[in-house]
Scaffold this motif. Structure first.
Motif, PDB file in Angstrom:
ATOM      1  N   VAL A 175      -0.966 -14.268   6.874  1.00  0.00           N
ATOM      2  CA  VAL A 175      -0.127 -13.111   6.536  1.00  0.00           C
ATOM      3  C   VAL A 175      -0.989 -11.864   6.669  1.00  0.00           C
ATOM      4  N   ASP A 176      -0.570 -10.968   7.556  1.00  0.00           N
ATOM      5  CA  ASP A 176      -1.320  -9.734   7.786  1.00  0.00           C
ATOM      6  C   ASP A 176      -0.823  -8.634   6.852  1.00  0.00           C
ATOM      7  N   PHE A 177      -1.752  -7.920   6.231  1.00  0.00           N
ATOM      8  CA  PHE A 177      -1.424  -6.817   5.329  1.00  0.00           C
ATOM      9  C   PHE A 177      -2.029  -5.517   5.841  1.00  0.00           C
ATOM     10  N   THR A 178      -1.304  -4.451   5.628  1.00  0.00           N
ATOM     11  CA  THR A 178      -1.913  -3.132   5.803  1.00  0.00           C
ATOM     12  C   THR A 178      -2.802  -2.874   4.595  1.00  0.00           C
ATOM     13  N   ALA A 179      -3.615  -1.839   4.661  1.00  0.00           N
ATOM     14  CA  ALA A 179      -4.481  -1.508   3.536  1.00  0.00           C
ATOM     15  C   ALA A 179      -3.653  -1.185   2.293  1.00  0.00           C
ATOM     16  N   GLU A 180      -2.517  -0.525   2.496  1.00  0.00           N
ATOM     17  CA  GLU A 180      -1.646  -0.183   1.375  1.00  0.00           C
ATOM     18  C   GLU A 180      -1.040  -1.445   0.749  1.00  0.00           C
ATOM     19  N   GLU A 181      -0.593  -2.391   1.593  1.00  0.00           N
ATOM     20  CA  GLU A 181      -0.019  -3.636   1.086  1.00  0.00           C
ATOM     21  C   GLU A 181      -1.063  -4.473   0.350  1.00  0.00           C
ATOM     22  N   ALA A 182      -2.292  -4.478   0.887  1.00  0.00           N
ATOM     23  CA  ALA A 182      -3.367  -5.224   0.232  1.00  0.00           C
ATOM     24  C   ALA A 182      -3.667  -4.639  -1.145  1.00  0.00           C
ATOM     25  N   ALA A 183      -3.592  -3.326  -1.256  1.00  0.00           N
ATOM     26  CA  ALA A 183      -3.818  -2.674  -2.547  1.00  0.00           C
ATOM     27  C   ALA A 183      -2.713  -3.030  -3.537  1.00  0.00           C
ATOM     28  N   LEU A 184      -1.466  -3.108  -3.041  1.00  0.00           N
ATOM     29  CA  LEU A 184      -0.346  -3.500  -3.901  1.00  0.00           C
ATOM     30  C   LEU A 184      -0.506  -4.939  -4.397  1.00  0.00           C
TER      31      LEU A 184
END
Length: 311
Positions: free
Chosen positions: A259-268
């Motif tokens: 599952v790939d995350f953006t930096a913002e999604e990873a922070a969430l």
């Protein structure tokens, strides 16, 4: 004071269970290998399968969460102490919820074939000639449940660790049937399936001395006291030497999904992940979040109740 003697030591893999001849004076130890895994448990009198463990009687005597110092009682009209709860390193168990079943997974989740405790129990005890009708309500080790003042019951997550264990001392010869709970999409085992270690010991004198005296009552009836004493079945449980285990979906197959995350999604994710349970395991944390949302949004089955009658 005599020490324990190890009789057997093996691992139960996810999706499986095992029927075990546990003789009077022997100890069954059920231990977490990785942690956070529920274990369902049935047992029968080895010489009379119609005498079996009864969660209802155990519940009324010891409450919803029996632990060390409790007995596991047989069903009426026998109502004998079958096992003594000798040790419990975690202290949370359940005798309120029934075993999960194929009906649950099809009605609540839409799965026609899913590993479940009833079918695992039935398959394990088939080795001794018992049928699916002979499975009874399970003692749910390491399962965390709650009951509200209004009477509703829910399953909550558990935080057992590797090495957490329970120990049961046999007070009669029993057929003990532990199984790795098949609920990988409920909170029962934190949305995962993991192996469990099983050990059998001959109890030492110190273990036997811990058992409080159990009264022998007139109401502990046997077939000799029944108005109809003729039981239309073969009572002794003997092993089928041709038995070959055929558990549903076993061995469990694991498939890794990236599952790939953006930096913002990873922070969430980092902000809401249950780090107290999963540490830095982002995959386990994300699985918890996904299934928790799925439970609440789609089928309202967090308590393990089938979604019968819902769209």
């Amino acid at each position: 004071m005599s020490a324990r003697r190890l009789v057997s030591d093996f691992v139960l893999e996810p999706g499986t269970g095992k029927a075990i001849e546990l003789l009077k004076g022997q100890i069954l130890r059920i231990e977490q290998v990785e942690g956070q895994q529920c274990v369902d448990f049935n047992c029968f009198n080895l010489h009379d399968y119609k005498e079996f463990m009864h969660c209802g009687r155990t519940r009324t005597v010891h409450g919803f969460h029996p632990t060390a110092g409790s007995f596991l009682w047989s069903a009426p009209p026998r109502e004998n102490a079958m096992l003594y709860f000798l040790a419990d390193s975690y202290g949370r168990n359940d005798v309120l919820f029934p075993r999960c079943s194929a009906f649950l997974y099809e009605s609540a989740y839409g799965f026609r074939h899913h590993t479940n405790c009833h079918d695992i129990q039935a398959e394990a005890q088939r080795e001794y000639g018992l049928t699916p009708d002979d499975v009874h309500d399970s003692f749910n080790f390491f399962m965390c449940t709650e009951v509200t003042r209004e009477g509703s019951a829910t399953i909550t997550r558990q935080d057992t660790k590797a090495g957490d264990h329970v120990e049961l001392l046999a007070l009669m010869d029993v057929l003990a049937v532990p199984n790795v709970c098949g609920a990988d999409i409920m909170r029962t085992s934190n949305f995962a399936l993991k192996p469990i270690r099983i050990q059998i010991f001959e109890a030492g004198a110190g273990d036997l001395a811990k058992v409080p005296p159990v009264p022998v009552l007139f109401s502990n009836r046997t077939p000799a006291q029944f108005r109809n004493p003729v039981i239309k079945a073969t009572r002794a449980l003997t092993r089928d030497p041709a038995y070959v285990a055929e558990f549903t979906n076993a061995p469990i197959r694991l498939e890794e999904v990236a599952v790939d995350f953006t930096a913002e999604e990873a922070a969430l994710l980092d902000a809401v992940a249950r780090r107290d349970l999963y540490g830095e395991d982002d995959g386990a944390a994300l699985r918890d979040i996904l299934f928790s949302w799925w439970e609440t949004r789609f089928h309202h089955a967090a308590s393990g109740a089938p979604a019968v009658g819902r769209d």
